[in-house]
Design an enzyme around this catalytic site. Sequence first.
Site, PDB file in Angstrom:
ATOM      1  N   VAL A 182     -14.482   0.897   8.742  1.00 40.92           N
ATOM      2  CA  VAL A 182     -13.863   1.561   7.585  1.00 40.92           C
ATOM      3  C   VAL A 182     -14.565   1.188   6.290  1.00 40.92           C
ATOM      4  CG1 VAL A 182     -11.726   1.832   6.263  1.00 40.92           C
ATOM      5  CG2 VAL A 182     -11.648   1.703   8.772  1.00 40.92           C
ATOM      6  N   CYS A 201     -10.852  -4.679  -4.758  1.00 42.84           N
ATOM      7  CA  CYS A 201     -11.533  -5.743  -4.001  1.00 42.84           C
ATOM      8  C   CYS A 201     -13.026  -5.422  -3.832  1.00 42.84           C
ATOM      9  CB  CYS A 201     -10.908  -5.853  -2.618  1.00 42.84           C
ATOM     10  SG  CYS A 201      -9.201  -6.348  -2.679  1.00 42.84           S
ATOM     11  N   ASN A 243       0.800  -1.224   0.000  1.00 41.57           N
ATOM     12  CA  ASN A 243       0.000   0.000   0.000  1.00 41.57           C
ATOM     13  C   ASN A 243       0.832   1.273   0.000  1.00 41.57           C
ATOM     14  OD1 ASN A 243      -2.146  -1.668  -0.148  1.00 41.57           O
ATOM     15  ND2 ASN A 243      -2.842  -1.383   1.957  1.00 41.57           N
TER      16      ASN A 243
HETATM   17  C1  EPZ Z   1      -6.358   1.912   1.006  1.00 39.87           C
HETATM   18  O1  EPZ Z   1      -7.509   1.817   0.201  1.00 39.87           O
HETATM   19  C2  EPZ Z   1      -5.742   0.526   0.980  1.00 39.87           C
HETATM   20  N1  EPZ Z   1      -5.410   0.163  -0.401  1.00 39.87           N
HETATM   21  C3  EPZ Z   1      -6.716  -0.484   1.582  1.00 39.87           C
HETATM   22  O2  EPZ Z   1      -6.069  -1.757   1.583  1.00 39.87           O
HETATM   23  C4  EPZ Z   1      -7.009  -0.079   3.014  1.00 39.87           C
HETATM   24  O3  EPZ Z   1      -7.936  -0.989   3.571  1.00 39.87           O
HETATM   25  C5  EPZ Z   1      -7.596   1.338   3.013  1.00 39.87           C
HETATM   26  O4  EPZ Z   1      -6.684   2.244   2.376  1.00 39.87           O
HETATM   27  C6  EPZ Z   1      -7.883   1.845   4.424  1.00 39.87           C
HETATM   28  O5  EPZ Z   1      -6.687   1.873   5.166  1.00 39.87           O
HETATM   29  C7  EPZ Z   1      -4.303   0.689  -0.971  1.00 39.87           C
HETATM   30  O6  EPZ Z   1      -3.596   1.482  -0.380  1.00 39.87           O
HETATM   31  C8  EPZ Z   1      -4.018   0.249  -2.371  1.00 39.87           C
HETATM   32  P1  EPZ Z   1      -9.873   4.668   1.637  1.00 39.87           P
HETATM   33  P2  EPZ Z   1      -8.320   3.164  -0.207  1.00 39.87           P
HETATM   34  O7  EPZ Z   1      -9.974   5.671   0.528  1.00 39.87           O
HETATM   35  O8  EPZ Z   1      -7.377   4.285  -0.329  1.00 39.87           O
HETATM   36  C9  EPZ Z   1     -14.498   5.650   1.485  1.00 39.87           C
HETATM   37  C10 EPZ Z   1      -5.781  -4.007   1.010  1.00 39.87           C
HETATM   38  O9  EPZ Z   1      -6.331  -5.069   1.322  1.00 39.87           O
HETATM   39  N2  EPZ Z   1     -14.214   6.518   0.321  1.00 39.87           N
HETATM   40  O10 EPZ Z   1      -9.173   5.030   2.898  1.00 39.87           O
HETATM   41  O11 EPZ Z   1      -9.185   2.857  -1.370  1.00 39.87           O
HETATM   42  C11 EPZ Z   1     -14.389   4.178   1.117  1.00 39.87           C
HETATM   43  O12 EPZ Z   1     -15.585   3.726   0.513  1.00 39.87           O
HETATM   44  C12 EPZ Z   1      -6.616  -2.774   0.724  1.00 39.87           C
HETATM   45  O13 EPZ Z   1      -4.530  -3.835   0.922  1.00 39.87           O
HETATM   46  C13 EPZ Z   1     -15.251   7.254  -0.224  1.00 39.87           C
HETATM   47  O14 EPZ Z   1     -16.391   7.201   0.243  1.00 39.87           O
HETATM   48  O15 EPZ Z   1      -9.223   3.333   1.099  1.00 39.87           O
HETATM   49  C14 EPZ Z   1     -14.152   3.514   2.438  1.00 39.87           C
HETATM   50  O16 EPZ Z   1     -15.379   3.337   3.114  1.00 39.87           O
HETATM   51  C15 EPZ Z   1      -8.091  -3.023   0.944  1.00 39.87           C
HETATM   52  N3  EPZ Z   1     -15.002   8.038  -1.316  1.00 39.87           N
HETATM   53  C16 EPZ Z   1     -13.332   4.557   3.207  1.00 39.87           C
HETATM   54  O17 EPZ Z   1     -13.495   5.807   2.500  1.00 39.87           O
HETATM   55  C17 EPZ Z   1     -13.752   8.140  -1.869  1.00 39.87           C
HETATM   56  O18 EPZ Z   1     -13.572   8.885  -2.850  1.00 39.87           O
HETATM   57  C18 EPZ Z   1     -11.854   4.211   3.270  1.00 39.87           C
HETATM   58  O19 EPZ Z   1     -11.369   4.157   1.963  1.00 39.87           O
HETATM   59  C19 EPZ Z   1     -12.701   7.372  -1.301  1.00 39.87           C
HETATM   60  C20 EPZ Z   1     -12.950   6.575  -0.200  1.00 39.87           C
END
Ligand code: EPZ
Length: 438
Positions: A334, A122, A21
């Site tokens: 989350v 995912c 990540n």
């Molecule tokens: C990163 O995903 C990681 N992936 C995820 O790991 C990790 O679980 C996540 O951060 C939380 O720590 C990578 O770094 C490639 P978020 P990301 O934006 O950035 C909502 C793994 O298994 N959201 O922090 O996509 C979203 O729906 C993966 O390695 C919006 O609503 O996560 C979620 O509920 C899985 N609108 C929350 O925020 C947006 O535009 C957290 O998502 C963006 C996000």
Amino acid sequence: MLEVRGGNPLGGTVQVRGAKNLVPKAMVASLLGETPSVLRGVPQIRDVEIVTGLLELHGVRVTPGVDGQQSDGELHLDPSDMAQGSIVDIDAHAGSSRIPILFCGPLLHSLGQAFIPDLGGCHIGDRPINFHLDVLRQFGAEVDKTSGGIMLTTRGRLQGTKVELPFPSVGATEQVLLTAVRAEGVTELRNAAIEPEIMDLIALLQKMGAIITVDTDRVVRIEGVDTLRGFIHRALPDRNETASWASAALATGGDIFVEGASQPELITFLNVFRRIGGEFEVEETGIRFRHPGGRLTSFALETDVHPGFMTDWQQPLVVAMTQAEGLSIIHETVYENRFGFTHALGEMGAQIQLYRECLGGTPCRFGRRNYQHSAVVSGPTELTGTRIDVPDLRGGFSHLIAALAARGTSQVHGIELINRGYENFLDKLLGLGAEVAA
Ligand code: EPZ
């Protein structure tokens, strides 16, 4: 398909390298530099291959490091001949990765345009990108939906802006960082994510010449600069892979030394690991995780943004919970839909009940909406092998752990999903004495 014969404790050493990540984001950051960058500790995982291909589509030369092999995990990234990739190629190449959304800022700065294909990733929630698009519009980009994705353009230089995230999204924080560093003026980001991978990206951008401050209230300020140079950076170790192997040791009654693991990023996980009844020793070159024998203790857990219990850690740990005595409770705050993987565990004999309520601490965004985002696990239960179809990266790894902990044999289908984030996991399993055959 992977045939897994369970019932043996896993024992031995595995090596973790750069965090899945962080590494792909660091590769994208190289686009911002006027000179080549060097990234070290790069694991051989699918996500790195996808980003390598996307960078090459944009004219970046990506070559393995010192001895010409990527085995020592060094990549040289030279963006001197950067050019817009063809939309068809980008669409075809991006596959299920979500990283393409982070190309926007760097491409807009250098080329004045960027095409982002519809994203995959995912199935743990609908993975929206609304925060990302709102932020890019605030920097001054034109964002137009097209049939296969999103076309972004900018006429003049992107302008620094004030942003407050509705939720401390890791991706949206990275979007702001990668765009603000070369925008005109200062950008202020409120409610920023401060995960270790974010801090490592900030460190790498600072090496490039960026000026970024992180305040105690998670307000990040970025002073835009005109030019950035390439970086030389060793990615921080993968805390999520480390936690996965630790959970495997607990679930199979084993003893695993994770070489390369770093304690500071795992403090919260290590506390939970100890409370369940696991033992760990932090050494110079890594961390040893083992099941000391006897019963595991059930407990209540709530996932959260950093420094809380990381959402990617709960799936592998749930398998260990099925072996703990009594009722364990997990409240996932989350992602709205991150317990799909428990269905397969139920078929193996686990007693897991999902709830729409926010079970545990504070009510979260998903309370009273129709999301089963809390789980209660009753243990210990004996798991028996069965056919398993891997649902996603972390759920898939938890299925592997369950198959290794189960009595009898399991047929695990869709293991290529695990390749996305776990380097050489088959060799690692064999090295730990697992009875697996592809
Ligand atoms: C990163 O995903 C990681 N992936 C995820 O790991 C990790 O679980 C996540 O951060 C939380 O720590 C990578 O770094 C490639 P978020 P990301 O934006 O950035 C909502 C793994 O298994 N959201 O922090 O996509 C979203 O729906 C993966 O390695 C919006 O609503 O996560 C979620 O509920 C899985 N609108 C929350 O925020 C947006 O535009 C957290 O998502 C963006 C996000």
